[in-house]
Design an enzyme around this catalytic site. Structure first.
Site, PDB file in Angstrom:
ATOM      1  N   ARG A 102      12.545   4.889   1.455  1.00 57.08           N
ATOM      2  CA  ARG A 102      13.020   3.566   1.880  1.00 57.08           C
ATOM      3  C   ARG A 102      12.075   2.488   1.349  1.00 57.08           C
ATOM      4  NH1 ARG A 102       8.878   1.997   3.061  1.00 57.08           N
ATOM      5  NH2 ARG A 102       7.618   2.271   4.916  1.00 57.08           N
TER       6      ARG A 102
ATOM      7  N   GLU B   1       6.934  -6.137   8.560  1.00 57.98           N
ATOM      8  CA  GLU B   1       5.890  -5.108   8.391  1.00 57.98           C
ATOM      9  C   GLU B   1       5.007  -5.013   9.629  1.00 57.98           C
ATOM     10  OE1 GLU B   1       6.571  -2.717   6.283  1.00 57.98           O
ATOM     11  OE2 GLU B   1       6.590  -4.193   4.676  1.00 57.98           O
ATOM     12  N   HIS B   2       4.743  -3.778  10.049  1.00 58.34           N
ATOM     13  CA  HIS B   2       3.946  -3.504  11.258  1.00 58.34           C
ATOM     14  C   HIS B   2       4.570  -4.168  12.481  1.00 58.34           C
ATOM     15  CE1 HIS B   2       0.254  -1.500   9.576  1.00 58.34           C
ATOM     16  NE2 HIS B   2       0.869  -1.873   8.479  1.00 58.34           N
TER      17      HIS B   2
ATOM     18  N   ASP C  42       7.605  -2.618  13.778  1.00 57.94           N
ATOM     19  CA  ASP C  42       8.418  -1.608  14.480  1.00 57.94           C
ATOM     20  C   ASP C  42       7.720  -1.031  15.704  1.00 57.94           C
ATOM     21  OD1 ASP C  42       6.604  -0.130  12.922  1.00 57.94           O
ATOM     22  OD2 ASP C  42       8.105   1.277  12.153  1.00 57.94           O
TER      23      ASP C  42
ATOM     24  N   GLY D  13       3.843   3.957   0.056  1.00 59.57           N
ATOM     25  CA  GLY D  13       4.501   3.052   0.993  1.00 59.57           C
ATOM     26  C   GLY D  13       6.020   3.126   0.919  1.00 59.57           C
TER      27      GLY D  13
ATOM     28  N   SER E  83       7.694   5.940   2.021  1.00 59.53           N
ATOM     29  CA  SER E  83       8.105   6.905   3.060  1.00 59.53           C
ATOM     30  C   SER E  83       8.444   8.300   2.576  1.00 59.53           C
ATOM     31  CB  SER E  83       9.298   6.366   3.846  1.00 59.53           C
ATOM     32  OG  SER E  83       8.874   5.377   4.689  1.00 59.53           O
ATOM     33  N   SER E  84       7.685   8.801   1.620  1.00 60.51           N
ATOM     34  CA  SER E  84       7.940  10.179   1.187  1.00 60.51           C
ATOM     35  C   SER E  84       7.689  11.145   2.343  1.00 60.51           C
ATOM     36  CB  SER E  84       7.071  10.538  -0.021  1.00 60.51           C
ATOM     37  OG  SER E  84       5.707  10.411   0.311  1.00 60.51           O
TER      38      SER E  84
ATOM     39  N   ASP F 183      10.899   4.016   9.465  1.00 59.91           N
ATOM     40  CA  ASP F 183      11.138   4.849   8.288  1.00 59.91           C
ATOM     41  C   ASP F 183      12.234   5.873   8.549  1.00 59.91           C
ATOM     42  OD1 ASP F 183       8.982   3.396   7.562  1.00 59.91           O
ATOM     43  OD2 ASP F 183       7.555   5.052   7.606  1.00 59.91           O
TER      44      ASP F 183
ATOM     45  N   LYS G 154      -1.058   8.644   3.909  1.00 57.71           N
ATOM     46  CA  LYS G 154      -0.890   8.508   5.367  1.00 57.71           C
ATOM     47  C   LYS G 154      -1.903   9.398   6.089  1.00 57.71           C
ATOM     48  CE  LYS G 154       3.585   7.100   7.165  1.00 57.71           C
ATOM     49  NZ  LYS G 154       4.889   7.602   7.611  1.00 57.71           N
TER      50      LYS G 154
END
Ligand code: GLA
Length: 464
Positions: free
Chosen positions: A58, A64-65, A67, A156, A158-159, A203, A247
């Protein structure tokens, strides 16, 4: 479930993939899927019956930050994805391999407790998904899975969440189970926290709820999603800063610190509001729009001692106090102190920008959307402090090179920037970034591996 020969049928495969990818990429994608199926059919895990799954990455346009504060986001699922071929097993084992052999494999028994992998191992995300399903008392069956990814990792995009969602879908389908998307998105978000990130739910929701040609306006508490068409005459260009933001390790610590600071800010504001005889809040997202956090919070950073005192003395009424005190205890004190005012200023202003951005997109007002993206980047840089020199330079060069809007995307601390560009200017814009950022600033001679366009894409699902 189907026999491998049914999956290998090129014609029906192409039919399945049509609509998931751009027309001009259909043949290359068909070859990619065929290779995956062939490789799996040659492996020791191949069984008579198998199924194909896909989970997209995604990109977040704005929000950003927000959620994890229950404030909205505006992402889209993209046509970079993880695909998998899976077959159920009769034992309680999960065996996952990657077409890129350098990743090694991930094997565990369903009944093993999580986590069993060393920090940073991709297998953690698979275990997290299985653990999340087990926590719901679901009867999970073992499965063998082979995956192939085109989502750059630590970028960034979202893998890791795509892997969690893909694994959850694999485990459910292998066990003959189904789950509604909104519920699965929440389960996957909670499950991913097993890996140590105090993430929100953007995500997993974007990955599951994605729609072709549409951007997602996602709200939380309760989780809900409305889709907005993305205009055909505009393009989304992703430019990787070339700085890895995994991450795990320091990027995870920095991310978790932001999350803690937001919770602390909400707790202090909550106590203040209660003392004023007003309603208490436990998350920044519960504050009324237009709320000025500087009424309750001081300009400078807070020390740990100060926060412990505040939490101890003022927050009799605030739930989660014990959790916050313990998280604070474990967290190192930043040299500038805990920046509660800056963080809440970012979150509350970003919440307003997301609402404005969704309205601008709905009205086809791309210039307003672009302007909001620029302001968002500045707030991410100055108040959330999640940017870095390379991201700032890319955004600066982007703004000078004629994009409509650009900003960092995702957790930050490296990774990618997202650029909104008119389709007629795309090639020239791309050339400018190649030269001015990649060649001149970074000495990178093959910038194409860092620059690619994406289109809004369908959400994760079992394909055949
Ligand atoms: C990561 C997290 C998300 C979100 C973003 C920042 O991607 O997984 O939950 O917080 O960072 O917006």
């Amino acid at each position: 479930m189907n026999s491998l020969s049914v999956l290998q049928d090129e014609h029906s495969l192409q039919q399945t993939l049509r609509g998931l990818y751009r027309e001009e990429e259909l043949s290359a994608q068909t070859i990619r899927y065929t290779r995956l199926i062939d490789e799996f059919s040659r492996s020791e895990h191949a069984d008579g019956q198998a199924f194909l799954i896909r989970a997209p990455g995604r990109v977040n346009l704005i929000g950003e930050h927000t959620d994890y504060n229950d404030c909205p986001v505006l992402p889209m699922a993209v046509d970079r994805d993880i695909i998998g071929i899976c077959t159920p097993r009769d034992d309680r084992k999960v065996v996952v391999t990657d077409t890129d052999a350098s990743f090694g494999s991930c094997r565990f028994t369903i009944d093993e407790p999580v986590p069993a992998h060393r920090p940073g191992h991709w297998g953690n995300y698979i275990q997290a998904a299985v653990q999340g399903l087990k926590d719901q008392q679901l009867e999970i069956r073992g499965f063998s899975l082979m995956i192939d990814s085109t989502i750059p990792s630590a970028a960034g995009l979202s893998s890791s969440s795509a892997l969690v969602v893909l694994s959850a879908l694999a485990a459910l389908h292998a066990g003959g189970l189904q789950m509604e998307n909104l519920r699965l998105a929440q389960l996957a978000a909670a499950a991913e926290r097993y890996t140590g990130t105090a993430g929100g739910g953007m995500d997993q929701a974007a990955i599951l709820l994605g729609e072709t040609s549409r951007v997602l306006k996602i709200d939380f508490a309760p989780l809900r999603c409305r889709t907005v068409p993305f205009p055909e005459d505009h393009r989304i260009l992703i430019a990787h800063s070339s700085i890895s933001a995994p991450k795990t390790g320091s990027a995870m610590e920095a991310y978790n610190l932001r999350s803690l600071e937001c919770s602390l800010a909400a707790a202090l504001i909550g106590s203040y509001e209660v003392l004023q005889g007003r309603a208490r809040c436990t998350l920044l997202g519960e504050l009324p729009s237009g709320y000025d956090p500087s009424i309750a919070l001081k300009q400078t950073g807070y020390t740990k001692d100060e926060l412990q005192r505040h939490l101890g003395e003022l927050c009799e009424e605030v739930p989660l106090r014990a959790r916050l005190l313990s998280a604070l205890e474990k967290s190192a004190e930043p040299s500038e102190g805990f920046s509660l005012l800056k963080r809440s200023r970012h979150v509350l202003s970003e919440r307003r920008r997301v609402e404005q951005a969704a309205r601008a997109l709905e009205a086809g007002d791309m210039h307003s959307l672009g302007e909001l993206m620029h302001v968002s980047h500045e707030s991410c840089r100055d108040d959330m402090q999640i940017s870095c020199t390379e991201l700032d330079t890319l955004v600066e060069i982007g703004r000078q090179s004629g994009c409509i809007g650009c900003r960092l995307t995702g957790a930050g601390f490296g990774g990618c920037t997202v650029h909104l560009v008119h389709k007629d200017l795309l090639q020239d814009y791309r050339n400018q970034l190649s030269k001015r950022f990649y060649r001149d600033c970074m000495g990178i001679t093959d910038p194409d591996r860092f620059l690619f366009t994406v289109v809004p894409s369908a959400g994760a699902r079992i394909l055949i």
